[in-house]
Design an enzyme around this catalytic site. Structure first.
Site, PDB file in Angstrom:
ATOM      1  N   LYS A  82     -11.030  -4.477  -4.010  1.00  0.00           N
ATOM      2  CA  LYS A  82     -12.044  -3.674  -4.147  1.00  0.00           C
ATOM      3  C   LYS A  82     -11.649  -2.312  -4.744  1.00  0.00           C
ATOM      4  CE  LYS A  82     -13.357  -4.092   0.584  1.00  0.00           C
ATOM      5  NZ  LYS A  82     -12.201  -3.770   1.133  1.00  0.00           N
ATOM      6  N   LYS A 121       0.993  -1.354  -0.068  1.00  0.00           N
ATOM      7  CA  LYS A 121       0.120  -0.097   0.019  1.00  0.00           C
ATOM      8  C   LYS A 121       0.802   1.266   0.099  1.00  0.00           C
ATOM      9  CE  LYS A 121      -4.519  -1.756   0.989  1.00  0.00           C
ATOM     10  NZ  LYS A 121      -5.506  -1.598   1.975  1.00  0.00           N
ATOM     11  N   LYS A 157      -4.107 -10.032  -6.652  1.00  0.00           N
ATOM     12  CA  LYS A 157      -5.124 -10.114  -5.976  1.00  0.00           C
ATOM     13  C   LYS A 157      -6.129  -9.460  -6.504  1.00  0.00           C
ATOM     14  CE  LYS A 157      -5.932  -8.427  -1.942  1.00  0.00           C
ATOM     15  NZ  LYS A 157      -6.483  -8.008  -0.583  1.00  0.00           N
TER      16      LYS A 157
HETATM   17  N1  AQP Z   1      -9.046 -11.510  -3.469  1.00  0.00           N
HETATM   18  C1  AQP Z   1      -9.287 -11.923  -2.498  1.00  0.00           C
HETATM   19  N2  AQP Z   1      -9.455 -13.375  -2.326  1.00  0.00           N
HETATM   20  C2  AQP Z   1      -9.857 -13.868  -1.162  1.00  0.00           C
HETATM   21  N3  AQP Z   1     -10.015 -13.171   0.037  1.00  0.00           N
HETATM   22  C3  AQP Z   1      -9.939 -11.937  -0.071  1.00  0.00           C
HETATM   23  N4  AQP Z   1     -10.092 -10.638   0.846  1.00  0.00           N
HETATM   24  C4  AQP Z   1      -9.955  -9.342   0.171  1.00  0.00           C
HETATM   25  N5  AQP Z   1      -9.603  -9.951  -1.124  1.00  0.00           N
HETATM   26  C5  AQP Z   1      -9.878 -11.171  -1.303  1.00  0.00           C
HETATM   27  C6  AQP Z   1     -10.485 -10.905   2.247  1.00  0.00           C
HETATM   28  O1  AQP Z   1     -11.700 -10.229   2.382  1.00  0.00           O
HETATM   29  C7  AQP Z   1     -11.633  -9.665   3.896  1.00  0.00           C
HETATM   30  C8  AQP Z   1     -11.838  -8.072   3.873  1.00  0.00           C
HETATM   31  O2  AQP Z   1     -10.807  -7.618   3.209  1.00  0.00           O
HETATM   32  P1  AQP Z   1     -10.459  -6.202   3.708  1.00  0.00           P
HETATM   33  O3  AQP Z   1     -11.662  -5.232   3.550  1.00  0.00           O
HETATM   34  O4  AQP Z   1     -10.205  -6.125   5.077  1.00  0.00           O
HETATM   35  O5  AQP Z   1      -9.353  -5.562   2.969  1.00  0.00           O
HETATM   36  P2  AQP Z   1      -8.105  -6.245   1.975  1.00  0.00           P
HETATM   37  O6  AQP Z   1      -7.759  -7.583   2.400  1.00  0.00           O
HETATM   38  O7  AQP Z   1      -7.017  -5.216   1.663  1.00  0.00           O
HETATM   39  O8  AQP Z   1      -9.319  -6.335   0.694  1.00  0.00           O
HETATM   40  P3  AQP Z   1      -9.232  -5.484  -0.830  1.00  0.00           P
HETATM   41  O9  AQP Z   1     -10.546  -5.957  -1.508  1.00  0.00           O
HETATM   42  O10 AQP Z   1      -8.122  -5.738  -1.252  1.00  0.00           O
HETATM   43  O11 AQP Z   1      -9.554  -3.973  -0.001  1.00  0.00           O
HETATM   44  P4  AQP Z   1      -8.633  -2.686  -0.480  1.00  0.00           P
HETATM   45  O12 AQP Z   1      -8.747  -2.610  -1.938  1.00  0.00           O
HETATM   46  O13 AQP Z   1      -9.371  -1.786   0.367  1.00  0.00           O
HETATM   47  O14 AQP Z   1      -7.276  -2.962  -0.084  1.00  0.00           O
HETATM   48  C9  AQP Z   1     -10.201 -10.032   4.385  1.00  0.00           C
HETATM   49  O15 AQP Z   1     -10.546 -11.222   5.004  1.00  0.00           O
HETATM   50  C10 AQP Z   1      -9.611 -10.400   3.233  1.00  0.00           C
HETATM   51  O16 AQP Z   1      -8.483 -11.575   3.296  1.00  0.00           O
END
Ligand code: AQP
Length: 332
Positions: free
Chosen positions: A200, A115, A197
């Site tokens: 969102k 990040k 990965k």
């Molecule tokens: N691509 C993924 N595959 C499986 N699990 C995923 N998680 C996120 N992306 C995937 C799981 O979703 C939960 C919530 O995630 P988060 O909101 O805490 O943040 P994150 O892991 O940083 O998810 P994002 O979608 O990538 O958000 P941004 O883009 O804002 O950083 C967690 O249990 C995560 O493992």
């Protein structure tokens, strides 16, 4: 453990529209614990502001994430569903845990490195100490299991180290939690770059299937998904795009990779992509209908936020009080 019941805790950031990665890796698995465990599922808005958010969008997504929790089968009667900023003990315990977390440990976190590379104009202290806030979230509820996608495993492991360090100095304070990583959907990859990965916050909307995408959009996105020059649907090294589509298909149908390979033998990628789009859209349709119903009743969502915060605060206060006493803070 709380009142002789095992505890499950997890959270999702309202930092964007939720994806099928969030669904398959995390939210879909939350309800597996609702019967046997005391469960806390949080909308972690304080984590979301480690990256700049538009206030109106953050507010909207906080409601939406809570509505999605319920639409994905989390019954508020059986699960404590709440918003992180409504329970001030999270931020207070995070400060204390910062004093039990080493600079070197935080520097090694992959998410911080990723990040900070992505947001090089805003490498703030909150982004760096994100894992201690996450540790506070988990430890406040004496959590036994944390269902997460594999990207969050490193943070849960750090949380275990912090809990063990604190317990060594002040015995019997925290339960040491275990991460639970679902084997099938632990890491859903981007449709545009299957070595990355699915996230969102990805700027390319075609790389991501959102839980709330309509059927035509879902099918169009899968049709465009990056694959390879081979034509055979099989799970193999070097076929990241197809491996990802097979994983998604398997998550929605419960079919093994061998069954999928047999089903699509002699058929091209076009047929397979269409089938992945169909099963995904069909599985999400009832979630979307229930989401729309829940979101239309803002009053009820706010009442749930209040109930959830009251329930969570009761346990959070208990743990924070115990920690403060052990540290020697004067109680008045
Ligand atoms: N691509 C993924 N595959 C499986 N699990 C995923 N998680 C996120 N992306 C995937 C799981 O979703 C939960 C919530 O995630 P988060 O909101 O805490 O943040 P994150 O892991 O940083 O998810 P994002 O979608 O990538 O958000 P941004 O883009 O804002 O950083 C967690 O249990 C995560 O493992």
């Amino acid at each position: 453990m709380l009142n002789d019941r095992l505890v499950s805790y997890s959270g999702v950031q309202p930092s964007g529209n939720l994806t099928i990665g969030n669904y398959l890796g995390a939210i879909r698995n939350f309800s597996l614990y609702s019967e046997k465990y005391k469960t806390f599922y949080c909308v972690v808005d304080e984590h979301a502001i480690t990256v700049r958010q538009n206030p109106a969008e953050l507010r909207r997504r906080t409601y939406e994430t809570l509505a999605l929790y319920m639409a994905c089968g989390l019954d508020p009667e059986k699960n404590t569903l709440y918003v992180q900023s409504h329970v001030h003990e999270h931020a207070e315990l995070a400060w204390i845990l910062n004093c039990f977390t080493m600079f070197g440990e935080l520097s090694r976190m992959t998410q911080f490195k990723d990040k900070s590379a992505k947001h090089s104009d805003n490498i703030n202290a909150g982004l760096f100490t994100y894992p201690t806030l996450m540790a506070a979230d988990i430890l406040l509820y004496q959590t036994d299991v944390v269902p997460v996608g594999i990207d969050q495993k490193q943070h849960v492991e750090l949380c275990r180290d912090i809990a063990e360090r604190f317990n060594q100095i002040h015995p019997n304070t925290f339960t040491v939690p275990e991460p639970i990583i679902s084997q099938s959907g632990k890491k859903i990859m981007s449709l545009a770059d299957p070595t990355k990965k699915m996230s969102k916050s990805d700027e390319n909307a075609n790389a991501v299937v959102y839980i709330l995408d309509d059927k035509d959009t879902i099918i169009r996105k899968f049709k465009r998904a990056v694959t390879d020059s081979d034509t055979c649907v099989r799970f193999a090294e070097g076929k990241d795009g197809i491996n990802n589509l097979m994983t998604i298909y398997s998550c929605f149908t419960d079919k093994s990779f061998e069954e999928i390979e047999r089903e699509f033998e002699g058929r091209g990628y076009g047929d397979f992509k269409m089938a992945v789009g169909e099963v995904c859209a069909d599985a999400l349709a009832p979630v979307q209908a229930e989401f729309a119903r829940r979101l239309s009743d803002k009053g009820e969502l706010e009442a749930q936020m209040k109930r959830g915060a009251e329930e969570a605060s009761y346990y959070a206060r208990r743990t924070l009080g115990k920690v403060q006493k052990k540290l020697g803070f004067v109680k008045i």
